[in-house]
Design an enzyme around this catalytic site. Structure first.
Site, PDB file in Angstrom:
ATOM      1  N   THR A  97      95.276  36.345  71.120  1.00  0.00           N
ATOM      2  CA  THR A  97      94.379  36.379  69.964  1.00  0.00           C
ATOM      3  C   THR A  97      95.105  36.026  68.657  1.00  0.00           C
ATOM      4  O   THR A  97      94.480  35.978  67.599  1.00  0.00           O
ATOM      5  CB  THR A  97      93.759  37.793  69.793  1.00  0.00           C
ATOM      6  OG1 THR A  97      94.805  38.726  69.582  1.00  0.00           O
ATOM      7  CG2 THR A  97      92.945  38.190  71.015  1.00  0.00           C
ATOM      8  N   THR A 154     101.137  44.906  69.731  1.00  0.00           N
ATOM      9  CA  THR A 154     100.171  43.799  69.829  1.00  0.00           C
ATOM     10  C   THR A 154     100.698  42.506  69.214  1.00  0.00           C
ATOM     11  O   THR A 154      99.988  41.525  69.156  1.00  0.00           O
ATOM     12  CB  THR A 154      98.864  44.184  69.111  1.00  0.00           C
ATOM     13  OG1 THR A 154      99.174  44.452  67.740  1.00  0.00           O
ATOM     14  CG2 THR A 154      98.224  45.407  69.736  1.00  0.00           C
ATOM     15  N   THR A 155     101.940  42.554  68.713  1.00  0.00           N
ATOM     16  CA  THR A 155     102.540  41.332  68.169  1.00  0.00           C
ATOM     17  C   THR A 155     103.783  41.002  68.975  1.00  0.00           C
ATOM     18  O   THR A 155     104.357  41.865  69.646  1.00  0.00           O
ATOM     19  CB  THR A 155     102.970  41.528  66.702  1.00  0.00           C
ATOM     20  OG1 THR A 155     103.896  42.619  66.637  1.00  0.00           O
ATOM     21  CG2 THR A 155     101.765  41.824  65.817  1.00  0.00           C
ATOM     22  N   HIS A 208     109.695  38.404  57.699  1.00  0.00           N
ATOM     23  CA  HIS A 208     110.937  38.901  58.283  1.00  0.00           C
ATOM     24  C   HIS A 208     111.573  37.840  59.196  1.00  0.00           C
ATOM     25  O   HIS A 208     112.762  37.542  59.071  1.00  0.00           O
ATOM     26  CB  HIS A 208     110.651  40.180  59.069  1.00  0.00           C
ATOM     27  CG  HIS A 208     111.863  40.767  59.725  1.00  0.00           C
ATOM     28  ND1 HIS A 208     112.905  41.310  59.012  1.00  0.00           N
ATOM     29  CD2 HIS A 208     112.205  40.881  61.036  1.00  0.00           C
ATOM     30  CE1 HIS A 208     113.841  41.736  59.848  1.00  0.00           C
ATOM     31  NE2 HIS A 208     113.431  41.493  61.082  1.00  0.00           N
ATOM     32  N   LYS A 244     113.435  53.691  66.985  1.00  0.00           N
ATOM     33  CA  LYS A 244     113.377  53.835  65.533  1.00  0.00           C
ATOM     34  C   LYS A 244     111.954  53.728  64.983  1.00  0.00           C
ATOM     35  O   LYS A 244     111.141  52.939  65.463  1.00  0.00           O
ATOM     36  CB  LYS A 244     114.250  52.765  64.867  1.00  0.00           C
ATOM     37  CG  LYS A 244     115.732  53.052  64.956  1.00  0.00           C
ATOM     38  CD  LYS A 244     116.577  51.823  64.755  1.00  0.00           C
ATOM     39  CE  LYS A 244     116.671  51.405  63.308  1.00  0.00           C
ATOM     40  NZ  LYS A 244     117.687  50.326  63.129  1.00  0.00           N
ATOM     41  N   LYS A 249     102.889  50.722  54.605  1.00  0.00           N
ATOM     42  CA  LYS A 249     103.850  51.380  55.509  1.00  0.00           C
ATOM     43  C   LYS A 249     104.528  52.500  54.718  1.00  0.00           C
ATOM     44  O   LYS A 249     105.682  52.378  54.299  1.00  0.00           O
ATOM     45  CB  LYS A 249     104.863  50.319  55.977  1.00  0.00           C
ATOM     46  CG  LYS A 249     105.790  50.733  57.085  1.00  0.00           C
ATOM     47  CD  LYS A 249     106.697  49.571  57.458  1.00  0.00           C
ATOM     48  CE  LYS A 249     108.016  50.052  57.994  1.00  0.00           C
ATOM     49  NZ  LYS A 249     108.955  48.955  58.287  1.00  0.00           N
TER      50      LYS A 249
END
Lengths: 397, 397
Positions: B187, B144-145, B283, B157, B91
């Site tokens: 999935t 997708t999460t 996290h 953000k 990232k």
């Protein structure tokens, strides 16, 4: 897990929610006839004891930049300095990253500031860096070139070149403050002023008959002399030009409200002239050629009298701005119309000057024919041979 | 040049002009119970024949991403695909640059779009890239999460890590659209859902007693099962959580209006827990520990009944979220208060849950003593030994 889901999947489950994103900010652009060393109190007050990083070019650093930082430190301001080469070829994401790295090293946080003390490239890099650090910290711009003071340094745009594409990456990001100090121009050579003079003439032509008359009233070459001697007259001309530019920009700062922009005058053919020359023709020189070309087109279209057209051409050449270069041919003109149409989201909106001082927009590339370009280019070629062609400035600004 | 300036320099020349910078935008967040392959018409309509680049992770690409791009192409949409590794360590600004380079290669212009099809890291990279390309092009996010669908992917953000500093560079940049498809969660493994479940619990605790009751009514571990089987119940919970989050974010999207933010619940100690573990604690796990810690502090301060505190702790452990790790000690807690105070511009604003379902803000770090931390940490240590500790997901999302 063996238990059954409480409810079955439901493909018809559909909901939507609008999120409103509003932002109201403002920033102050200030001009002062004082020396930069006499503006310490003002700058210290703006910093308000917050850590700041002053980004400047090597030339500016040696002339007055490092001296300014030392004086600010003596005034108790927690400032650091970063010297950054700022040429068109170093106007890159890598330069932005250097500023961000220094900011991270200094642990600059949300309330910290960047100060861009330099020409358009320097303030562009600082603007992009400020927009990224902690998702946006404040930045102050103190433009040190004429084009910075009347154009590049006063709006909300910042950009860097990327993978051979000019200004491909950037942001709309308002500064916290802009400080225009015409006194800084006294260290520049006459050549360094030409880019800015082209933009001042542009503003005069598209919206300010009084400014135009003031420019025309100056004896030959006198404008650059006034600017370098920091006369009150020069400060007034700069302020008139800068505020005229801001008046044009303010209603459409994000360039999303309309694609008809009077300040695009001189900026349709010039990007291709600059590129075709491999950037050996300066921005202001290319803008001057573009304004000369579009003035002839405007006369050809009956929008401008021969007398007014010649006043424009005279104003350019009197100020040692070029009106023609070998790069400026019919093919380039045609290509420029296509590029501008793409750039302006499908509408050409070529800005032509008109008799009363306003502008007229040509909306379609089809409205200008190749014979019209051929006529205009041939006219400028004849005129241009008698006038100066300026090279861009080699030293860093 | 021998002629004298018309006017002398004038240090007292001072003028100022305020520039107003206003922007009003909006974007739509949409949820659908349908499969992604049944949303083609919607996406094609959003693209409106403009070139688009779909950025996705290798996992998403192989599961359904490349299939989506092929189907969009068959529908006549001018889309390209870019597969990008998206982990916390990738990232970076370099990843943003890769997306920008592909965009430049594809000659994406102002009206083009990026589509981020992936987890929080993917949509963050895409958001920052979209904000920079041509000073800002539109982007669509299809998270997708679970954490992407209820938190990371729905606000304005975007950020990347820089020089060892988490999310040091980024932007506030609204998406054009957000499409939430709970079906995509089918999935994912149960472990992949935990981060999002922690954020759903957060929203329930700070503002939504109905959502809290719904979560508590589910049998043990049932929430992750619901989510993975794409039940209507799951879609409703996701939508309730996402819109609750948007309600909290909307009045303060640029985080400049106030530093009291209910959605900071669980986000004061968690950044340091994550960092102290070298990001081996996910996290969501860190947020769960933070919520557990602050619930005990709230009870200690008389803001929360013992019964309510235990309901919170039970909800966390029932959903297999950890409440303690060796990294969580009194020193870390103390440091976290200082870091948060700095981060929130001088005011701590620690969010504590209260009995009625709202929150209470502790404004000063001095209001929490070390013995209070020692009590809370000891309590959690005892409780935590009996509960699960989750590792972060190794595969890319």
């Amino acid at each position: 897990m063996s238990s059954k889901p409480i409810c079955a999947p439901n493909p018809s489950f559909n909901r939507a929610r609008e999120v409103r994103v509003s932002q109201d900010r403002s920033y102050e652009v200030q001009i002062s006839g004082a020396k930069i060393s006499d503006c310490l109190d003002t700058i210290v007050q703006w910093l308000d004891d917050k850590p700041a990083l002053v980004v400047m070019t090597p030339t500016v650093a040696s002339l007055y930049g490092m001296d300014l930082v030392a004086r600010l430190e003596k005034h108790g301001a927690p400032v650091s300095a970063q010297i950054l080469p700022c040429t068109e070829s170093s106007k890159t994401l890598a330069a932005v990253e250097l500023v961000c790295a220094r900011a991270a090293e200094l642990k600059l946080e949300r309330r910290s500031l960047l100060i861009g003390l330099g020409g358009g490239v320097c303030t562009d890099i600082v603007t992009v860096a400020a927009s990224l650090i902690r998702r946006g910290i404040r930045h102050i711009r103190i433009p040190t070139t004429l084009i910075g003071q009347v154009d590049a340094g006063i709006g909300i745009k910042g950009a860097v070149n990327f993978n051979g594409r000019k200004s491909y990456l950037g942001c709309f990001y308002p500064p916290h403050r802009v400080l225009i100090l015409p006194h800084l121009l006294s260290t520049l050579s006459t050549d360094h002023l030409q880019d800015g003079i082209a933009e001042i003439i542009k503003i005069a032509l598209v919206r300010d008959a009084v400014l135009l008359a003031q420019l025309e009233a100056l004896p030959s070459h006198m404008l650059s002399y006034e600017l370098r001697t920091n006369s009150s007259k020069a400060a007034e001309l700069i302020w008139r030009s800068a505020t005229g530019m801001l008046d044009e920009l303010e209603p459409n700062l994000y360039e999303d409200k309309q694609s008809k922009r009077a300040v695009d005058f001189g900026h349709t053919f010039s990007p291709l002239i600059e590129a075709a020359s491999g950037y050996s023709i300066s921005h202001g020189s290319a803008v001057a050629m573009d304004m000369a070309l579009t003035s002839i087109l405007a006369e050809y279209c009956g929008l401008l009298s021969v007398a007014k057209r010649d006043r424009i051409l005279t104003l350019l050449t009197t100020n040692r701005l070029p009106v023609w270069a070998p790069e400026l041919d019919v093919n380039l003109c045609r290509e420029a119309l296509h590029a501008a149409t793409l750039h302006r989201c499908g509408e050409l909106n070529l800005v032509l000057p008109v008799n009363d001082g306003g502008v007229h927009y040509i909306s379609s590339a089809g409205d200008i024919t190749d014979p019209m370009f051929a006529h205009a280019v041939a006219y400028l070629k004849t005129l241009g041979r008698a006038s100066t062609r300026l090279k861009p400035i080699g030293t860093e600004l």
